[in-house]
Design a protein around this motif. Structure first.
Motif, PDB file in Angstrom:
ATOM      1  N   ALA A 125       0.818  -1.217   0.000  1.00 19.03           N
ATOM      2  CA  ALA A 125       0.000   0.000   0.000  1.00 19.03           C
ATOM      3  C   ALA A 125       0.850   1.265   0.000  1.00 19.03           C
ATOM      4  CB  ALA A 125      -0.915   0.008   1.211  1.00 19.03           C
ATOM      5  N   SER A 182      -0.885  -4.177   2.182  1.00 16.81           N
ATOM      6  CA  SER A 182      -2.319  -3.863   2.240  1.00 16.81           C
ATOM      7  C   SER A 182      -2.965  -4.515   3.455  1.00 16.81           C
ATOM      8  CB  SER A 182      -3.007  -4.333   0.953  1.00 16.81           C
ATOM      9  OG  SER A 182      -2.509  -3.630  -0.169  1.00 16.81           O
ATOM     10  N   ASN A 224      -9.104  -0.846   2.099  1.00 11.58           N
ATOM     11  CA  ASN A 224      -7.647  -0.946   2.081  1.00 11.58           C
ATOM     12  C   ASN A 224      -7.174  -2.341   1.675  1.00 11.58           C
ATOM     13  OD1 ASN A 224      -6.685   1.767   3.249  1.00 11.58           O
ATOM     14  ND2 ASN A 224      -8.297   1.125   4.662  1.00 11.58           N
ATOM     15  N   ALA A 226      -6.159  -5.385  -0.569  1.00 10.39           N
ATOM     16  CA  ALA A 226      -5.468  -5.300  -1.857  1.00 10.39           C
ATOM     17  C   ALA A 226      -6.418  -5.438  -3.039  1.00 10.39           C
ATOM     18  CB  ALA A 226      -4.369  -6.362  -1.927  1.00 10.39           C
TER      19      ALA A 226
END
Length: 293
Positions: A125, A182, A224, A226
């Motif tokens: 992320a 992530s 959030n 992936a």
């Protein structure tokens, strides 16, 4: 036959320019394309190197609305695509890297949705996002109250957050992060959502349970993950009016007293860019990225 136009040396057929896509205001396909051309300089940096999912509404928000994640049939060979890992096996998705690609995609009549990671580092992320979604009778006014709490809580961890409207009824909070998967960002975001609910139990909810939603702000931390995507800054939304998921200032968030105060439409964006530039530009600067505790 669709008129052919040239964009930075690429030939594009732009179709159905007179079609009204937003019946409430008479906003046409030509105006959609004009909007995207106008905001391209600020939109493109938020799209580059991010696989794009398209939420398409070619006949307007009252017609068929559907997600397209794989490369659409008929995509020109000059549009960049990339293989993206998925749990069910790799897929090929579009990357909107330049103005011709943006105008080609806009001609499909689409919302742009992107992951919180770049194509070179899938699942690593570079952004954290909170989607604040009000359950009636709660409104964006209540989302703003929650956003300020989350801003201050993130700041305590050295992470600077920036708000934008969802382009629907809620608010998004974004921050640049580095050095975390992530999964780790999702875990951290969930922890903050739980904290927010404990701090404001009459207002905040961290679970999606529909029966608990009325009058609460659901802090959706799950985007959030992936595999998940969020509406890209400056994308139009498939709503009755040409609403935009647009950056707003913290002053506007703090002063929000009525739901329509933060309802930003396509014609509002160019003047705001003149006044503010891209309020989300810090997200693109690695120097502004925070590190999760």
């Amino acid at each position: 036959m669709a008129p052919i136009t040239e964009v930075e040396g690429r030939r594009l057929a732009l179709s159905n320019l007179e079609k009204v896509l937003y019946p409430a205001t008479g906003f046409t396909k030509a105006e959609v394309l004009h909007y995207y051309a106008t905001v391209a300089d600020v939109l493109l940096p938020h799209l580059r190197e991010r696989p794009v999912s398209f939420l398409r509404y070619p006949d307007g928000p009252d017609g068929q609305v559907f997600f397209t994640k794989n490369v659409p049939p008929g995509t020109p060979d000059w549009v960049t695509t990339a293989e993206v890992p998925r749990s069910e096996g790799p897929a090929r998705m579009v990357l909107v890297q330049d103005l011709p690609s943006l105008m080609w995609a806009a001609n499909l009549v689409t919302e742009f949705h992107t992951h919180q990671w770049l194509i070179g580092t899938p699942g690593q992320a570079d952004r954290i996002v909170f989607d604040l979604d009000p359950g009636a009778p709660a409104t964006i006014v209540h989302c703003c109250e929650v956003a300020v709490w989350l801003r201050d809580r993130l700041a305590a961890d050295g992470i600077e957050a920036y708000p934008k409207t969802s382009g629907s009824k809620g608010l998004h909070l974004l921050a640049a992060v580095r050095g975390a998967s992530s999964d780790r960002v999702s875990e951290y975001a969930k922890g903050l959502a739980v904290e927010a609910e404990k701090a404001m139990p009459g207002l905040v909810l961290h679970r999606m349970t529909r029966s608990l939603r009325p009058g609460k702000v659901f802090v959706d931390w799950s985007q959030n993950a992936a595999r998940k995507t969020t509406a890209t800054p400056y994308t139009l939304r498939a709503r009755a009016e040409p609403l935009v998921s647009a950056p707003v200032t913290w002053e506007e968030v703090e002063d929000c007293r009525a739901p329509d105060r933060l309802a930003l439409r396509a014609p509002d964006i160019a003047p705001r860019l003149q006044d503010y530039g891209d309020l989300l530009a810090p997200l693109l600067d690695p120097g502004h990225a925070g590190t999760l505790p």
